[in-house]
Write a protein that holds these residues in place. Structure first.
Motif, PDB file in Angstrom:
ATOM      1  N   HIS A  90       1.229  -1.323   0.193  1.00 24.64           N
ATOM      2  CA  HIS A  90      -0.225   0.252   0.176  1.00 24.64           C
ATOM      3  C   HIS A  90       0.789   1.615  -0.023  1.00 24.64           C
ATOM      4  O   HIS A  90       1.977   1.502   0.850  1.00 24.64           O
ATOM      5  N   PRO A  91       0.617   2.390  -0.984  1.00 23.52           N
ATOM      6  CA  PRO A  91       1.227   3.671  -1.167  1.00 23.52           C
ATOM      7  C   PRO A  91       1.465   4.269  -0.052  1.00 23.52           C
ATOM      8  O   PRO A  91       0.737   4.258   0.469  1.00 23.52           O
ATOM      9  N   PRO A  92       2.288   4.482   1.024  1.00 19.99           N
ATOM     10  CA  PRO A  92       2.256   5.216   1.525  1.00 19.99           C
ATOM     11  C   PRO A  92       2.528   6.773   1.548  1.00 19.99           C
ATOM     12  O   PRO A  92       3.908   7.307   0.361  1.00 19.99           O
ATOM     13  N   VAL A  93       1.716   7.530   1.676  1.00 15.91           N
ATOM     14  CA  VAL A  93       1.722   8.709   1.369  1.00 15.91           C
ATOM     15  C   VAL A  93       1.713  10.058   2.456  1.00 15.91           C
ATOM     16  O   VAL A  93       0.616   9.842   3.320  1.00 15.91           O
ATOM     17  N   GLY A  94       2.267  10.584   2.416  1.00 13.75           N
ATOM     18  CA  GLY A  94       2.369  12.013   3.646  1.00 13.75           C
ATOM     19  C   GLY A  94       3.215  11.588   4.285  1.00 13.75           C
ATOM     20  O   GLY A  94       3.945  10.699   4.769  1.00 13.75           O
ATOM     21  N   ALA A  95       3.755  13.017   5.365  1.00 11.48           N
ATOM     22  CA  ALA A  95       4.515  13.006   6.047  1.00 11.48           C
ATOM     23  C   ALA A  95       4.438  11.669   7.741  1.00 11.48           C
ATOM     24  O   ALA A  95       5.894  10.911   7.392  1.00 11.48           O
ATOM     25  N   ALA A  96       3.655  12.028   7.819  1.00 12.51           N
ATOM     26  CA  ALA A  96       3.316  10.887   8.975  1.00 12.51           C
ATOM     27  C   ALA A  96       3.773  10.117   8.858  1.00 12.51           C
ATOM     28  O   ALA A  96       4.007   9.053   9.647  1.00 12.51           O
ATOM     29  N   LYS A  97       3.157   9.099   7.053  1.00  4.90           N
ATOM     30  CA  LYS A  97       3.548   7.777   7.125  1.00  4.90           C
ATOM     31  C   LYS A  97       4.828   7.237   6.886  1.00  4.90           C
ATOM     32  O   LYS A  97       5.785   6.464   7.376  1.00  4.90           O
ATOM     33  N   LEU A  98       5.101   8.238   6.546  1.00  2.15           N
ATOM     34  CA  LEU A  98       7.095   8.231   5.483  1.00  2.15           C
ATOM     35  C   LEU A  98       8.055   8.293   6.509  1.00  2.15           C
ATOM     36  O   LEU A  98       8.943   7.231   6.602  1.00  2.15           O
ATOM     37  N   ARG A  99       7.632   9.372   7.520  1.00  5.15           N
ATOM     38  CA  ARG A  99       8.375   8.271   8.987  1.00  5.15           C
ATOM     39  C   ARG A  99       8.033   7.260   9.743  1.00  5.15           C
ATOM     40  O   ARG A  99       9.343   6.711   9.651  1.00  5.15           O
ATOM     41  N   ARG A 100       7.070   6.658   9.696  1.00  6.11           N
ATOM     42  CA  ARG A 100       6.866   5.391   9.549  1.00  6.11           C
ATOM     43  C   ARG A 100       7.557   5.035   9.648  1.00  6.11           C
ATOM     44  O   ARG A 100       8.530   3.382   9.562  1.00  6.11           O
ATOM     45  N   VAL A 101       7.625   4.871   8.082  1.00 14.20           N
ATOM     46  CA  VAL A 101       8.204   3.736   6.911  1.00 14.20           C
ATOM     47  C   VAL A 101       9.706   3.356   7.038  1.00 14.20           C
ATOM     48  O   VAL A 101       9.997   2.944   7.407  1.00 14.20           O
ATOM     49  N   ASP A 102      10.411   5.324   7.691  1.00 12.01           N
ATOM     50  CA  ASP A 102      11.173   5.539   7.692  1.00 12.01           C
ATOM     51  C   ASP A 102      11.955   4.774   8.558  1.00 12.01           C
ATOM     52  O   ASP A 102      12.930   3.848   8.921  1.00 12.01           O
ATOM     53  N   ALA A 103      11.560   4.424  10.121  1.00 11.84           N
ATOM     54  CA  ALA A 103      11.792   4.094  11.726  1.00 11.84           C
ATOM     55  C   ALA A 103      11.397   2.453  10.876  1.00 11.84           C
ATOM     56  O   ALA A 103      12.375   1.186  11.212  1.00 11.84           O
ATOM     57  N   LEU A 104      10.368   2.170  10.241  1.00  9.81           N
ATOM     58  CA  LEU A 104      10.926   0.394  10.007  1.00  9.81           C
ATOM     59  C   LEU A 104      11.793   0.070   8.853  1.00  9.81           C
ATOM     60  O   LEU A 104      12.237  -1.134   9.385  1.00  9.81           O
ATOM     61  N   ALA A 105      12.685   1.062   8.585  1.00 11.57           N
ATOM     62  CA  ALA A 105      12.903  -0.064   7.496  1.00 11.57           C
ATOM     63  C   ALA A 105      14.879  -0.199   8.207  1.00 11.57           C
ATOM     64  O   ALA A 105      15.520  -0.966   7.507  1.00 11.57           O
ATOM     65  N   GLU A 106      14.436   0.417   8.912  1.00 13.10           N
ATOM     66  CA  GLU A 106      15.785   0.622  10.047  1.00 13.10           C
ATOM     67  C   GLU A 106      15.373  -0.786  10.658  1.00 13.10           C
ATOM     68  O   GLU A 106      16.552  -1.276  10.840  1.00 13.10           O
ATOM     69  N   ARG A 107      14.560  -1.122  11.389  1.00 11.75           N
ATOM     70  CA  ARG A 107      14.304  -2.235  11.791  1.00 11.75           C
ATOM     71  C   ARG A 107      14.284  -4.040  11.323  1.00 11.75           C
ATOM     72  O   ARG A 107      14.024  -4.541  11.816  1.00 11.75           O
ATOM     73  N   VAL A 108      14.111  -3.701  10.126  1.00 13.70           N
ATOM     74  CA  VAL A 108      13.899  -4.820   9.365  1.00 13.70           C
ATOM     75  C   VAL A 108      14.862  -4.833   8.293  1.00 13.70           C
ATOM     76  O   VAL A 108      15.511  -3.973   8.019  1.00 13.70           O
ATOM     77  N   GLY A 109      15.274  -6.093   7.633  1.00 11.88           N
ATOM     78  CA  GLY A 109      16.531  -6.514   7.133  1.00 11.88           C
ATOM     79  C   GLY A 109      16.042  -6.530   5.586  1.00 11.88           C
ATOM     80  O   GLY A 109      17.099  -5.877   4.853  1.00 11.88           O
TER      81      GLY A 109
END
Ligand SMILES: Cc1ncc(COP(=O)(O)O)c(C=O)c1O
Length: 369
Positions: A90-109
């Motif tokens: 699901h495409p993450p659109v908007g700054a709030a979702k992008l912040r969560r995506v960035d944080a998540l990207a740090e936690r998974v391979g």
């Protein structure tokens, strides 16, 4: 599912309650893993169905390469559960979702996102990979197969590093409107062909395509051996539901999820009212010709004809014989949206029962942040 066992396990509980036959669940998980292995494709189940860490771990243990998520809640919960390879479909659109995506990207391979938008892709942080979404006929998100997709990916790669472009993705949601088995098989062919044709076009332009990701439960039986497809993402197969039964993709005996409800009124001989309405059972009916809001286990003569939020109106072909206080197990029309209505499911296995939190249901409210 074994309705007797589910009714016995929930006898002392308040209803409505969502209950899972854990043995059937495990069988379904293993069976789909075997389908993927046999077809030579990786399995990345869609976890939107269960939203559960327990089921995600069961899928990984059976050989899934990772999980698919539809919401950030799901993706984050899977990361918490130890899933290293997550696809957010699901495409993450908007700054709030992008912040969560960035944080998540740090936690998974590996974190991958599906999109048909260059703008969405370039808004992602460096650790996030992209699958380009192709429209194989569902007309939701995606570029048309072939030239349009190749043009879209070419435009993407003008602004997005090729190392983070993983390949192509499609979801054949229109299969839920299949008229018959032939129609279903045609849609399954179109699903794979949409990606294969697009990949051929990309290769002709010198663009490498590693992944071709398809998937739904109804089309899962048609995954072609060594066709070039690399992964499949069925979701509903873990629990099954009345829609899958109607489409013929799940046998009624392979449904693992039911909602146990209590008769609270019998206003006429041929009618009874359950304490489960649309707050406990999905009101979603995607499949044409499906009658009622679920299958009443062991009572094919009963139709759950109408639902209010807390009332389920059962109609019998003759006298129902039901009395206030009687309990029934209802297989819902749509398992994913039914599970989303419950805080937890009670998983009943040969060796006991266990509450399985629907940990990623719904949305995170602003107060939780
Ligand atoms: C992108 C995507 N992939 C896979 C699935 C799984 O489909 P199914 O529930 O038919 O197995 C879904 C379901 O909505 C989906 O949206």
């Amino acid at each position: 599912l074994d309705a007797e066992r589910l009714l016995a396990a929930t006898a002392e509980l308040e209803t409505p309650v969502a209950v899972v036959d854990g043995d059937v669940l495990e069988r379904n998980v293993r069976r789909m893993a075997a389908v993927a292995e046999e077809a030579g494709v990786a399995l990345r189940p869609h976890g939107k169905t269960h939203k559960s860490a327990l089921v995600a771990r069961m899928q990984l243990a059976a050989g899934a390469r990772g999980l698919t998520a539809a919401t950030l809640n799901e993706a984050e919960m899977f990361a918490d559960a130890g899933v290293e390879d997550v696809l957010l479909a699901h495409p993450p659109v908007g700054a709030a979702k992008l912040r969560r995506v960035d944080a998540l990207a740090e936690r998974v391979g590996m974190l991958t996102i599906s999109t048909d938008s260059v703008d969405v892709a370039v808004s992602l942080s460096d650790r996030v990979h992209v699958l380009w979404e192709v429209d194989s006929g569902h007309h939701r998100i995606g570029t048309a197969p072939g030239q349009d997709t190749a043009d879209g990916v070419a435009a993407l790669l003008e602004r997005f590093p090729v190392e983070r472009f993983r390949g192509l993705f499609t979801f054949p949601g229109h299969v839920y409107k299949a008229k018959d088995d032939n129609d279903l098989r045609t849609i399954a062919d179109e699903e794979a062909d949409a990606l294969l044709d697009s990949a051929a076009e990309l290769k002709a332009r010198g663009i490498p395509v590693q992944e071709l990701s398809i998937g739904s439960t109804p089309t899962s039986g048609s995954v072609r051996k060594r066709s070039g497809v690399t992964e499949m993402r069925p979701g509903s197969y873990v629990y099954g539901d009345a829609q899958q039964v109607k489409l013929g993709s799940t046998g009624a005996e392979d449904c693992a999820l039911a909602v146990v409800a209590t008769v609270v009124a019998t206003p006429a001989a041929d009618r009874a009212v359950l304490d489960a309405g649309s707050k406990a059972l999905s009101a979603d009916v995607l499949v044409d010709g499906l009658i009622g809001y679920g299958l009443v286990v062991g009572r094919p003569d009963l139709t759950l004809e109408r639902m209010g939020e807390e009332h389920g109106m059962l109609v019998g072909q003759g006298p129902t014989g039901l009395r206030v206080g009687d309990r029934l197990a209802v297989i819902p029309t749509h398992c994913c949206t039914t599970v989303n209505l419950h805080d937890a499911t009670l998983v009943v296995r040969g060796d006991g029962t266990e509450w399985d939190p629907v940990a990623a249901r719904g949305w995170r409210s602003p107060g939780d942040r």
